[in-house]
Scaffold this motif. Structure first.
Motif, mmCIF file in Angstrom:
data_model
loop_
_atom_site.group_PDB
_atom_site.id
_atom_site.type_symbol
_atom_site.label_atom_id
_atom_site.label_comp_id
_atom_site.label_asym_id
_atom_site.label_seq_id
_atom_site.Cartn_x
_atom_site.Cartn_y
_atom_site.Cartn_z
ATOM 1 N N PHE A 122 0.859 -1.195 0.000
ATOM 2 C CA PHE A 122 0.000 0.000 0.000
ATOM 3 C C PHE A 122 0.889 1.236 0.000
ATOM 4 C CE2 PHE A 122 -3.226 2.902 2.017
ATOM 5 C CZ PHE A 122 -4.235 2.707 1.089
ATOM 6 N N PRO A 123 1.504 1.522 -1.160
ATOM 7 C CA PRO A 123 2.452 2.633 -1.224
ATOM 8 C C PRO A 123 1.771 3.992 -1.206
ATOM 9 C CG PRO A 123 2.103 1.743 -3.409
ATOM 10 C CD PRO A 123 1.373 0.825 -2.449
ATOM 11 N N SER A 124 2.495 4.949 -0.648
ATOM 12 C CA SER A 124 2.097 6.353 -0.734
ATOM 13 C C SER A 124 2.703 6.931 -2.013
ATOM 14 C CB SER A 124 2.633 7.081 0.506
ATOM 15 O OG SER A 124 2.821 8.441 0.224
ATOM 16 N N ILE A 125 1.922 7.678 -2.766
ATOM 17 C CA ILE A 125 2.453 8.303 -3.985
ATOM 18 C C ILE A 125 2.237 9.809 -3.916
ATOM 19 C CG2 ILE A 125 2.437 6.453 -5.729
ATOM 20 C CD1 ILE A 125 -0.440 7.110 -6.360
ATOM 21 N N THR A 126 3.332 10.521 -4.136
ATOM 22 C CA THR A 126 3.236 11.980 -4.172
ATOM 23 C C THR A 126 2.943 12.389 -5.615
ATOM 24 O OG1 THR A 126 4.907 12.028 -2.450
ATOM 25 C CG2 THR A 126 4.418 14.119 -3.554
ATOM 26 N N LEU A 127 1.745 12.885 -5.833
ATOM 27 C CA LEU A 127 1.355 13.225 -7.204
ATOM 28 C C LEU A 127 1.645 14.695 -7.474
ATOM 29 C CD1 LEU A 127 -2.033 11.284 -7.455
ATOM 30 C CD2 LEU A 127 0.183 10.636 -8.410
ATOM 31 N N PRO A 128 2.215 14.981 -8.638
ATOM 32 C CA PRO A 128 2.492 16.379 -8.968
ATOM 33 C C PRO A 128 1.188 17.182 -9.097
ATOM 34 C CG PRO A 128 3.493 14.856 -10.560
ATOM 35 C CD PRO A 128 2.596 14.064 -9.706
ATOM 36 N N PRO A 129 1.242 18.478 -8.755
ATOM 37 C CA PRO A 129 0.013 19.302 -8.822
ATOM 38 C C PRO A 129 -0.685 19.213 -10.180
ATOM 39 C CG PRO A 129 1.806 20.531 -7.793
ATOM 40 C CD PRO A 129 2.390 19.237 -8.236
ATOM 41 N N LYS A 130 0.094 19.115 -11.264
ATOM 42 C CA LYS A 130 -0.544 19.059 -12.581
ATOM 43 C C LYS A 130 -1.347 17.769 -12.774
ATOM 44 C CE LYS A 130 2.230 22.082 -15.461
ATOM 45 N NZ LYS A 130 3.300 22.112 -16.462
ATOM 46 N N ALA A 131 -0.878 16.702 -12.135
ATOM 47 C CA ALA A 131 -1.635 15.441 -12.215
ATOM 48 C C ALA A 131 -2.950 15.572 -11.440
ATOM 49 C CB ALA A 131 -0.807 14.281 -11.659
ATOM 50 N N VAL A 132 -2.845 16.260 -10.292
ATOM 51 C CA VAL A 132 -4.059 16.478 -9.491
ATOM 52 C C VAL A 132 -5.060 17.313 -10.286
ATOM 53 C CG1 VAL A 132 -4.947 17.509 -7.354
ATOM 54 C CG2 VAL A 132 -2.764 16.240 -7.327
ATOM 55 N N GLN A 133 -4.549 18.341 -10.973
ATOM 56 C CA GLN A 133 -5.450 19.179 -11.797
ATOM 57 C C GLN A 133 -6.057 18.389 -12.942
ATOM 58 O OE1 GLN A 133 -2.780 22.355 -12.909
ATOM 59 N NE2 GLN A 133 -2.477 22.911 -10.745
ATOM 60 N N ALA A 134 -5.218 17.568 -13.584
ATOM 61 C CA ALA A 134 -5.727 16.758 -14.705
ATOM 62 C C ALA A 134 -6.842 15.824 -14.238
ATOM 63 C CB ALA A 134 -4.588 15.949 -15.327
ATOM 64 N N ALA A 135 -6.638 15.251 -13.043
ATOM 65 C CA ALA A 135 -7.660 14.361 -12.487
ATOM 66 C C ALA A 135 -8.939 15.134 -12.223
ATOM 67 C CB ALA A 135 -7.150 13.726 -11.185
ATOM 68 N N GLU A 136 -8.789 16.290 -11.586
ATOM 69 C CA GLU A 136 -9.971 17.076 -11.225
ATOM 70 C C GLU A 136 -10.739 17.523 -12.466
ATOM 71 O OE1 GLU A 136 -8.173 19.846 -8.554
ATOM 72 O OE2 GLU A 136 -8.344 18.456 -6.852
ATOM 73 N N ALA A 137 -9.984 17.828 -13.528
ATOM 74 C CA ALA A 137 -10.640 18.240 -14.777
ATOM 75 C C ALA A 137 -11.522 17.119 -15.317
ATOM 76 C CB ALA A 137 -9.585 18.618 -15.813
ATOM 77 N N LEU A 138 -11.162 15.876 -14.999
ATOM 78 C CA LEU A 138 -11.961 14.725 -15.439
ATOM 79 C C LEU A 138 -12.985 14.290 -14.395
ATOM 80 C CD1 LEU A 138 -9.045 12.586 -16.942
ATOM 81 C CD2 LEU A 138 -10.926 13.608 -18.242
ATOM 82 N N GLY A 139 -13.032 15.026 -13.287
ATOM 83 C CA GLY A 139 -13.968 14.653 -12.222
ATOM 84 C C GLY A 139 -13.550 13.407 -11.461
ATOM 85 N N LYS A 140 -12.250 13.121 -11.495
ATOM 86 C CA LYS A 140 -11.749 11.922 -10.813
ATOM 87 C C LYS A 140 -10.935 12.315 -9.591
ATOM 88 C CE LYS A 140 -12.858 8.997 -14.209
ATOM 89 N NZ LYS A 140 -14.137 8.304 -14.032
ATOM 90 N N LYS A 141 -10.911 11.445 -8.598
ATOM 91 C CA LYS A 141 -9.948 11.625 -7.512
ATOM 92 C C LYS A 141 -8.553 11.371 -8.083
ATOM 93 C CE LYS A 141 -13.126 10.355 -3.865
ATOM 94 N NZ LYS A 141 -13.714 9.257 -3.137
#
Lengths: 470, 470
Positions: free
Chosen positions: A388-407
């Protein structure tokens, strides 16, 4: 009024169960289009090539088809201890596997399970306190159904957790009182955190009824120390909580110097003053080295409850008549396997050791791969079947996810699936600290597949980070 | 707060399930003291000596123990069609029976069941609308859980009924809207009675969501005519009710000139204007001539529901992962048995016909015995596995029962059990018109045991009537 999602019970509508949720449905879609999917979403070893333990299946086949026992050929195909075990089981079950058993399970199977518990713990076990169930999950359902009266009743549940607990809490209309495992200390369980959590729930007007502990941990893989278990039991006694101990990974220990101790054993070792503590321990045929998921065998041992509560549980079990008899037999075999000196012992122990040593190697490989990736850190998989690894996601990945309505972690897992065919489950399906992201992967694919998985995961992650870091 | 009956969910406390209730517990106590008990409380044929269908068990044994398929001895022990069937099943199930299947069941098993339904009805069946379950009961649980939002939601339920329905209604917090079967007309089902019942429930503020029909009847044994089924479907359409059709006795028809027609078939024969009717049909491996109770195989076919409702059902199924795979395979075998020309066909049809013709003889014997008793009258057992006689109890017997705090029919059944060892279930466990008394008995003991049962029942009843009539 017809049945639509709008007119259905809202607890059902609100229930979430990520290990068979959105990502897995995308995987099934890709598979139907011809893609090779490596299912690491669920602990399902035989689906990935693990072979069943021969002795177990021999006994099942003979119990299924008792006419085989009358054939002179039977001794050419089956070892004598499998034949003897099947004969003994059938002699004790009028009607064999085709008859309903007692609601709580076949008497001789419950007796065998109790002997197995005694051999494991060194303390007595009462066959009448054992309920054999179709896997461990129905036992958890039964406990939740009996315990939860309304949404004022809360259950202390680890975060991250196996979503069976959140799902059954939602289904039966109770409340989840979260306590957080400490990732920085190997997913350990702190009593201060439990105290803070119960205080918070009580301040919100909840009656906290039980504490769920998953040991070895799912999805987190930690193995509790006996000292920690004693603290937990003392906490339950002091706070008047029922301890629901999910111990289905009891045979999956990989870390040097770690061992499994059942909560029953620890409780009994603490002396008579702890006899009032109420404990339910869950076990399953699905996990361990046996991995008999599809057979749906399981049991719960109820400790410290009065006969009337046993009667309530028996009544719930009765409404489904009984669990499947082959699963019952299998559960008894798991808890009372061939012994040294038995004809099947050599093969049994060889199969067991091969599976467990391979799992140990695979646990190391996956954790080491994960820790080599940029922004990923993973605790040791001391037990169970998961990293169960922790992953540090770059802010741009977080934005890309949010743009798709995904966590963001769901987005990461879907991308991983699409690129590599590896199907894992996002940390949000298990719960995680606000602002952190994880995923759960089993380490169950066969060792031959591991280099491909490691390579695919590494390349995917590098590409993903590159794409979203610039 | 510890768990006691006082702190348990009150729906669980209030649930009643007579077929495994008080009388059966007394029987178990007597059995433990060495008394011979003849269990007629539950449809459990193999517990009373009925042998399983050979082909079914051969396929199960091969699927359990696939190494058998590699042995040169296998053809001495198994017919070629059992071997072929097992090979085909295993080829289509990665991981065999030890792997979790899809939540709704193994694809090829659902396809086989759908082909069986098509062959039975002459109308198409969609494998995706089939959910394979651990016996029929979990399907009923799932429907109740999804349908019932609170105690304002009611389900029209026959009286007398199989207590699974009242039990699940209580467990999930819904309301039972009773409609009475007409004993004077062979337990027939009148639409006027349905209309009166729904009007009464609505006047009490209930939202009536579904109609339960058990055909062939349990505990009542009647087989509905197609005309009657059409009226029932029309009633469901007009009133916007979901039809929950318990059809687990579809292979148990004994009365001359009667036949089983599934509600699906009748519905489809009524034309497109009835396509909006929502129907769930339940089937099981436990009943029929196969009587595979302990194996926990079953399915429900959902007709007329949208995909989102299917998704909800799938989610509930997911929380228990899947039903037991051997039960799934068995359900597929029941619905797609050996065909004429197959090596196993002769034995299969011989076993089937022997069981069904014996059941037919036993149905006649028990009904004729019951009708010969003073104050007892029993409708024909047209189908299913039960006789449900009405017994006129003398006022002194009623008083004797009341003095013991027992319902009069329960008192009668306990006396019968104590005197003869025959265990039946009192009519009050199924529901009956106020002031009438009944009991349900299976006619499943072996034919050799029948003279003893008939003699014991006759002598007991004469003595009982004599004792309380003076």
């Amino acid at each position: 009024m017809t049945l639509t999602v709008e007119t259905a019970n809202e607890n059902v509508v609100n229930t979430q169960y990520a290990v068979r949720g959105e990502i897995v449905q995308i995987a099934a879609q890709l598979a139907s289009e011809g893609r090779k999917i490596i299912y690491c979403n669920i602990g399902n070893p035989q689906s990935l090539g693990q072979k069943p333990i021969t002795f177990f299946r021999q006994v099942l086949a003979l119990c299924d088809c008792p006419v085989l026992l009358e054939s002179p050929e039977v001794e050419k195909l089956f070892p004598s201890d499998a034949i003897a075990r099947a004969r003994a089981l059938l002699a004790a079950c009028p009607g064999g596997t085709g008859a309903y058993s007692q609601s709580k399970g076949i008497q001789v199977c419950r007796e065998a399970i109790a002997r197995g518990i005694e051999a494991r713990d060194g303390f007595p076990s009462d066959p009448n306190s054992i309920f054999i169930t179709d896997g461990a999950s129905p036992g958890v359902h039964m406990c939740m159904k009996v315990l939860l009266r309304n949404d004022s009743d809360a259950i202390l549940t680890p975060i991250p957790q196996y979503p069976l607990y959140s799902a059954t809490l939602t289904l039966y209309g109770g409340s989840l009182a979260p306590y957080y495992l400490d990732e920085s200390k190997g997913w350990s369980m702190g009593v201060e955190e439990l105290s803070a959590s119960i205080a918070k729930a009580r301040a919100a007007g909840k009656t906290v009824r039980a504490l769920v502990v998953i040991n070895p941990g799912n999805p987190t893989g930690q193995v509790l120390s006996m000292e920690n278990q004693k603290e937990i039991i003392k906490f339950c006694k002091d706070e008047g909580l029922i301890l629901l101990a999910d111990e289905v990974y009891q045979d999956n220990i990989y870390a040097e110097g770690k061992e499994f101790n059942s909560f029953k054993k620890v409780l009994r070792s603490m002396g008579d003053e702890y006899n009032s503590v109420q404990l339910v321990s869950f076990q399953s045929t699905s996990k361990g080295f046996y991995g008999e998921c599809g057979r749906r065998g399981g049991y719960m041992e109820m400790v410290g409850f009065d006969d009337k509560v046993g009667g309530l549980m028996n009544k719930i079990a009765s409404v489904n008549l009984c669990s499947n008899t082959a699963g019952q037999i299998l559960m008894s075999l798991v808890m009372e396997p061939p012994k040294q000196g038995d004809p099947s012992y050599a093969l049994y122990s060889e199969e067991r050791d091969a599976i467990l040593s391979s799992l140990k190697r695979r646990a190391k490989m996956i954790v080491s791969c994960l820790n080599s990736l940029e922004g990923v850190s993973c605790n040791d998989a001391e037990g169970a079947m998961y990293a169960f690894p922790s992953i540090t996601l770059p802010p741009k990945a977080v934005q890309a996810a949010e743009a798709l309505g995904k966590k963001p972690d769901v987005f990461y897992c879907i991308e991983l699936l699409k690129k590599t065919g590896v199907c894992v489950v996002a940390g949000s399906g298990f719960g995680q600290k606000e602002g952190t992201f994880h995923f759960r992967t089993t380490f169950l694919p066969s060792e031959e597949d591991f280099p491909t998985i490691v390579k695919g995961l590494t390349e995917f992650h590098e590409e993903f980070m590159k794409k979203y870091s610039s």
